[in-house]
Scaffold this motif. Structure first.
Motif, short mmCIF file in Angstrom:
data_model
loop_
_atom_site.label_atom_id
_atom_site.label_comp_id
_atom_site.label_asym_id
_atom_site.label_seq_id
_atom_site.Cartn_x
_atom_site.Cartn_y
_atom_site.Cartn_z
N THR A 92 -22.07 31.43 -9.32
CA THR A 92 -21.39 30.03 -9.13
C THR A 92 -22.40 29.04 -9.75
O THR A 92 -23.66 29.27 -10.31
CB THR A 92 -21.29 29.60 -7.90
N GLU A 93 -22.02 27.72 -9.83
CA GLU A 93 -22.86 26.72 -10.21
C GLU A 93 -23.97 26.43 -9.01
O GLU A 93 -23.87 26.94 -8.28
CB GLU A 93 -22.18 25.37 -10.73
N VAL A 95 -17.49 24.87 -7.31
CA VAL A 95 -16.13 24.79 -8.28
C VAL A 95 -15.84 26.02 -8.95
O VAL A 95 -14.75 26.48 -8.95
CB VAL A 95 -16.13 23.56 -9.08
N LYS A 96 -17.01 26.46 -9.19
CA LYS A 96 -16.71 27.81 -10.37
C LYS A 96 -16.24 29.00 -9.51
O LYS A 96 -16.87 29.28 -8.61
CB LYS A 96 -18.11 28.17 -10.92
N LYS A 97 -15.14 29.67 -10.03
CA LYS A 97 -14.65 30.61 -9.31
C LYS A 97 -15.27 32.12 -9.98
O LYS A 97 -15.60 32.18 -11.07
CB LYS A 97 -13.11 30.91 -9.50
N THR A 140 -3.71 47.34 -11.36
CA THR A 140 -4.91 46.56 -11.35
C THR A 140 -4.38 44.98 -11.69
O THR A 140 -3.41 44.77 -12.29
CB THR A 140 -5.65 46.91 -12.88
N SER A 141 -5.07 44.14 -10.64
CA SER A 141 -4.68 42.65 -10.64
C SER A 141 -6.00 41.74 -11.09
O SER A 141 -7.01 42.29 -10.72
CB SER A 141 -4.02 42.48 -9.57
N LYS A 142 -5.90 40.81 -11.83
CA LYS A 142 -7.00 39.72 -12.11
C LYS A 142 -6.95 38.74 -10.80
O LYS A 142 -5.91 38.36 -10.64
CB LYS A 142 -6.57 39.21 -13.40
N LEU A 143 -8.08 38.82 -10.32
CA LEU A 143 -8.31 38.18 -9.03
C LEU A 143 -9.29 36.89 -9.28
O LEU A 143 -10.10 37.21 -10.26
CB LEU A 143 -8.65 39.03 -7.73
N GLU A 144 -9.34 35.95 -8.60
CA GLU A 144 -10.55 35.03 -8.60
C GLU A 144 -10.88 34.68 -7.24
O GLU A 144 -10.01 34.45 -6.28
CB GLU A 144 -10.34 33.84 -9.39
N LEU A 145 -12.34 34.58 -6.89
CA LEU A 145 -12.93 34.38 -5.71
C LEU A 145 -13.24 32.88 -5.57
O LEU A 145 -14.01 32.43 -6.54
CB LEU A 145 -13.97 35.19 -5.54
N SER A 146 -12.73 32.26 -4.72
CA SER A 146 -13.27 30.64 -4.27
C SER A 146 -14.55 31.03 -3.26
O SER A 146 -14.17 31.51 -2.28
CB SER A 146 -12.25 29.85 -3.93
N ILE A 147 -15.52 30.37 -3.38
CA ILE A 147 -16.58 30.51 -2.45
C ILE A 147 -17.39 29.05 -1.95
O ILE A 147 -17.23 28.42 -2.55
CB ILE A 147 -17.74 31.33 -3.10
N SER A 148 -17.35 29.27 -0.55
CA SER A 148 -18.10 28.35 0.06
C SER A 148 -19.01 28.67 1.01
O SER A 148 -18.97 30.05 1.52
CB SER A 148 -17.09 27.25 1.09
N CYS A 149 -19.92 27.90 1.47
CA CYS A 149 -20.99 28.39 2.58
C CYS A 149 -21.24 27.32 3.62
O CYS A 149 -21.05 25.97 3.34
CB CYS A 149 -22.34 28.63 1.95
N ARG A 150 -21.39 27.65 4.84
CA ARG A 150 -21.73 26.59 5.76
C ARG A 150 -23.05 27.08 6.42
O ARG A 150 -23.60 28.08 6.74
CB ARG A 150 -20.69 26.72 6.73
N ILE A 210 -20.65 32.78 4.86
CA ILE A 210 -19.79 32.55 3.54
C ILE A 210 -18.59 32.43 3.91
O ILE A 210 -18.19 33.34 4.61
CB ILE A 210 -20.57 33.64 2.81
N ILE A 211 -17.69 31.72 2.98
CA ILE A 211 -16.29 31.83 3.15
C ILE A 211 -15.68 32.02 1.90
O ILE A 211 -16.14 31.37 0.82
CB ILE A 211 -15.89 30.36 3.81
N ILE A 212 -14.66 33.06 1.74
CA ILE A 212 -14.10 33.45 0.51
C ILE A 212 -12.64 33.32 0.51
O ILE A 212 -12.07 33.85 1.56
CB ILE A 212 -14.47 34.80 0.03
N ASN A 213 -12.07 32.59 -0.40
CA ASN A 213 -10.65 32.54 -0.60
C ASN A 213 -10.41 33.54 -1.95
O ASN A 213 -11.23 33.28 -2.97
CB ASN A 213 -10.14 31.17 -0.94
#
Length: 530
Positions: free
Chosen positions: A56-57, A68-70, A13-23, A131-134
């Motif tokens: 997200t915000e 900004v919010k992950k 198990t790993s802790k991940l965070e997703l950064s999200i953008s949309c176009r 949607i774009i996810i890192n």
């Protein structure tokens, strides 16, 4: 062998965070642009229902948002984790659906490119954008960095008006893309702005990698949401920390091939940040206080439709008891004596049957404590049979009372969690806001669990994840409130919980960070024990 198997399972198990953008989102507004927010859901592997894991915000007037919010998520290699991303245009009084994307966490993690890009769907005969996810594994670094920036000689973008400069900080990802991690406020018509102090965790800034490339964009704020790039500079946290003197960076606009002014770092300070477990291991005790809604809007306890109804045949618990057990059974291990303070509000109480907004469940005002979860539930049931449900729904009394107790223990050894379980809309919202703001400097967290089918939208005012609570020019020192809607975790009959573990996780999710934020605010360090 059993413990070894548990350790082995957890090791994947790993802790991940997703950064999200949309176009290229759909514009759902007539006069301005959509105000998008992304809500992320995970599918329950047993029941097949989706439950929310984060959102997200809201970004105003922007069809190409970078949030900004992950979104934090636990990644389990051996489990199929289905995710759903839904985008909404958030307007006053409602929201419009802009599209969705479904995938698995494994598909995002295994994506070979630097960005996971997928189309949004869900609106017939419309292209909904992408949607774009890192994704990135979360660092365990807890340190905080403070930075003071000011602008100097920032150039106009046009012929006539000075800019409205703001700073946006982006961190680099694999493959050369960037994710935004912070935005300052803007300064109106200023060529020499001074921005408010930036206080950000090293984990959020660069995920603990002090050499990670950071991009600072100086933007001119536009009310339309189409902020204009003035210029940028690149650096990393190590370089910022090396120089003790103020540092000056040139703003370069690559598109215009021109220098557009300067940004100065006037001060930088690193603060050691301890974890929640550091304080628990150091002896910090969590004290659990419960306040239960006994207003008449719950319905007659003898009626099967009442939120206070107990099934005499099958013994199925009601929503109040489900919440008490799910949360109490976790919190009880963080207190050596196992006592819970229990109160009710909104009822006429014996012997005179005057209305009370704070009365002890055990009937003893001098010692309102219950020994463990079972005693707490037993006293709740006893109280239900002796009082008359009435009203209104007032929170300020129990908050102020708990705050008075917490104010006597401000040295780090004790921290208080007030759980308010309610079925209705708050009747004393201004007083409640003032009580929360006053309590925000104390070792106290407030969890509000909403039961039943009432409109709980007003609770979002108190659960200030995106901005600190304020009223009458008073502002909270920190976020201490978490609101959870109980119905999300109950089955169709509303008589049993789908996942007690998921309910407890949602309810208690923000408590560790709130404990740490209090300790940091007071400069308290954990006790080192051998």
């Amino acid at each position: 062998m059993e413990n070894a198997n548990k350790w082995q399972a957890n090791s994947f198990t790993s802790k991940l965070e997703l950064s999200i953008s949309c176009r290229n989102l759909i514009n759902a507004d007539l006069i301005s642009k959509s105000d998008p927010q992304v809500v992320v859901y995970m599918k329950d592997s047993f029941r097949g229902d989706y439950f929310e894991i984060g959102r997200t915000e809201v970004i105003d007037d922007n069809l190409n948002p970078d949030f900004v919010k992950k979104i934090a998520v636990d990644y389990n290699f051996e489990t199929v984790q289905n995710l759903k991303f839904e985008v909404f245009d958030i307007d006053y009084g409602g929201s419009d659906f802009l599209g969705r994307m479904e995938t698995t966490l494994a598909e995002i993690v295994a994506n070979k490119g630097s960005e996971f890009v997928r189309p949004l769907v869900g609106i017939p005969n419309r292209e909904c954008g992408v949607i774009i996810i890192n994704v990135e594994e979360v660092s365990t670094c807890n340190n905080i960095v403070e930075l003071d920036f000011r602008g100097r000689e920032i150039k106009k973008l046009g012929w006539f008006f000075k800019p409205h400069p703001m700073l946006a900080i982006w961190r680099s990802n694999e493959g050369g893309s960037f994710s935004v991690v912070y935005r300052t406020e803007y300064r109106s018509y200023s060529s020499n702005p001074i921005w408010s102090r930036i206080r950000i965790s090293v984990k959020d800034l660069c995920n603990g990698d002090y050499d990670r490339n950071l991009r600072f964009d100086c933007m001119s704020y536009q009310s339309s949401g189409d902020h204009k790039l003035i210029g940028s500079f690149f650096t990393n946290l190590n370089d910022l920390l090396k120089n003790k003197k103020p540092q000056t960076f040139k703003l370069w606009n690559d598109k215009l091939k021109a220098e557009k002014g300067f940004v100065e770092l006037t001060n930088i300070r690193m603060e050691e940040r301890f974890s929640f477990l550091d304080f628990i291991r150091g002896g910090t005790q969590l004290h659990f206080v419960v306040a239960i809604d006994f207003t008449a809007s719950n319905g007659d306890p003898k009626s099967i439709d009442s939120l206070h109804y107990f099934d005499p045949v099958y013994g199925k618990p009601n929503s109040y008891e489900i919440a008490l057990r799910a949360i109490g059974e976790i919190v009880q291990y963080y207190n050596d004596n196992g006592y819970f303070a229990g109160f009710g509000f909104g009822a006429r109480i014996p012997p005179n049957y005057d209305v009370s907004h704070e009365f002890p469940l055990n009937g003893n005002p001098a010692h309102p404590y219950c020994q463990g979860v079972e005693d707490l539930v037993a006293n709740y049931r006893r109280t239900l049979s002796s009082v008359t449900l009435y009203g209104p729904t007032n929170f300020a009394n129990v908050i102020n009372s708990t705050a008075r107790i917490a104010s006597q223990y401000q040295h780090g050894e004790n921290y208080f969690i007030l759980l308010i379980i309610t079925d209705g809309i708050i009747c004393d919202m201004p007083q409640t806001k003032r009580a929360i703001i006053a309590a925000s400097s104390l070792p106290l967290s407030i969890i509000i669990v909403g039961v039943g089918n009432a409109d709980f939208s007003a609770m979002d005012e108190l659960d200030s994840d995106d901005k600190l609570l304020s009223i009458d020019n008073q502002k909270a020192k920190r976020d201490i409130v978490q609101f959870v809607e109980m119905n999300k975790f109950l089955n169709g009959s509303r008589r049993s919980v789908i996942s007690k573990a998921q309910l407890a996780k949602e309810v208690l999710f923000e408590v560790p960070e709130q404990v740490v934020s209090y300790m940091a605010m007071k400069g308290i360090k954990p006790v080192k024990r051998n």
